[in-house]
Design an enzyme around this catalytic site. Structure first.
Site, short mmCIF file in Angstrom:
data_model
loop_
_atom_site.label_atom_id
_atom_site.label_comp_id
_atom_site.label_asym_id
_atom_site.label_seq_id
_atom_site.Cartn_x
_atom_site.Cartn_y
_atom_site.Cartn_z
N ASP A 164 0.87 -1.20 0.03
CA ASP A 164 -0.03 0.07 0.17
C ASP A 164 0.80 1.11 0.12
OD1 ASP A 164 1.06 -0.53 2.73
OD2 ASP A 164 -1.07 -0.95 3.56
N ASN A 207 -7.76 -3.32 13.92
CA ASN A 207 -9.31 -3.60 13.63
C ASN A 207 -9.36 -5.10 12.73
OD1 ASN A 207 -8.33 -2.72 11.55
ND2 ASN A 207 -9.71 -0.99 11.23
N HIS A 248 -7.50 -5.25 10.11
CA HIS A 248 -6.99 -4.76 8.60
C HIS A 248 -5.68 -5.39 8.16
CE1 HIS A 248 -5.14 -0.96 9.48
NE2 HIS A 248 -4.39 -1.69 9.25
N GLU A 282 -10.11 -2.30 5.11
CA GLU A 282 -10.35 -2.12 6.43
C GLU A 282 -11.88 -2.96 6.62
OE1 GLU A 282 -9.04 -0.33 8.70
OE2 GLU A 282 -8.23 1.57 7.58
#
Ligand code: F6R
Length: 241
Positions: free
Chosen positions: A67, A136, A138, A143
């Site tokens: 990313d 979370n 990810h 997400e």
């Protein structure tokens, strides 16, 4: 999923670096998928040490990163391109034309995502993908959502990710609000996956990832369906498993 328990962060880094270096030794022209964040820093330090000792050769290795923030140039100190150069590429013999990240300066999402996805395919796919885990659940910047994201795409970062990443920026307002990321489909196409997790603060989410239901609400839970995943985690992260 193979699970290796490490005693602490240093041991986790060394074990994971061993797995990556074995991949490079077995296939010198391997395509490695790489990650940024705090978790892999110790792995990169270990790989650099082995390279400097003459035990590793990156001359034929190609890398693709997961990313990059949209809007940041490679020269920006907060960009993932800068991170990779300063934590790995500048210290090993990988050639400049063999490492790739999404181009944060390309503002046309569709154009950039198509280019990056095609690039990965043209390299023959990823042999080993290194992944960290967000609080979370990810992976990359995929997400929690109501569906699993597919190929490389542009995402709006969640408040929790902006909050977690603001430690690298002067203020939370400086954290870019969007990023390019490989999608879940891109990640799942990797031949092998190496997931690294450290710290008690990740114990709860790691339990959900490994032992909970496969759900897009916990994006990394999809890794349960991949046939070659190695998890290297320290005992603090494995506390609830
Ligand atoms: C970074 C990335 C992220 C991180 C994750 C964990 O390229 O894709 O998914 O792996 O946010 O970050 P750390 O390691 O800082 O806890």
């Amino acid at each position: 999923m193979r699970i290796y328990k490490a005693s602490d962060y240093k041991d986790m880094s060394r074990k994971a670096a061993n797995i990556l270096s074995a991949q490079i030794i077995m296939k010198p022209n391997a395509v490695l998928g790489l990650a940024t964040g705090s978790t892999p820093i110790g792995i990169y330090e270990q790989l650099i040490e082995w390279y400097q000792r003459g035990d590793l050769d990156f001359s034929e290795v190609t890398t693709v990163n997961l990313d990059e923030y949209k809007g940041l140039s490679p020269g920006d100190e907060q960009s993932y391109s800068y991170f990779m150069r300063h934590h790995l590429f500048n210290f090993v013999n990988i050639s400049r034309d063999r490492y790739f990240l999404p181009n944060g300066l390309e503002l046309d999402c569709e154009k950039e995502c198509t280019r990056y996805e095609k690039l990965i395919q043209s390299l023959g796919g990823v042999d080993m993908q290194l992944l960290g885990l967000g609080h979370n659940g990810h992976i990359g910047f995929n997400e929690p959502d109501i569906v699993f994201a597919k190929g490389t795409h542009c995402v709006d970062l969640t408040e929790s990710t902006i909050e977690a990443n603001k430690r690298f920026f002067a203020t939370a307002e400086d954290v870019p609000k969007q990023a390019y990321t490989m999608g879940i489909k891109t990640i799942m196409r990797a031949k092998k996956i190496l997931l690294v997790v450290s710290g008690e603060d990740k114990a709860e989410i790691l339990r959900e990832v490994v032992a909970g239901p496969v759900t897009p609400q916990v994006p990394a839970s999809i890794l349960q369906l991949h046939n070659d995943v190695t998890l290297v985690a320290d005992q603090d992260a494995l506390l609830l498993l």
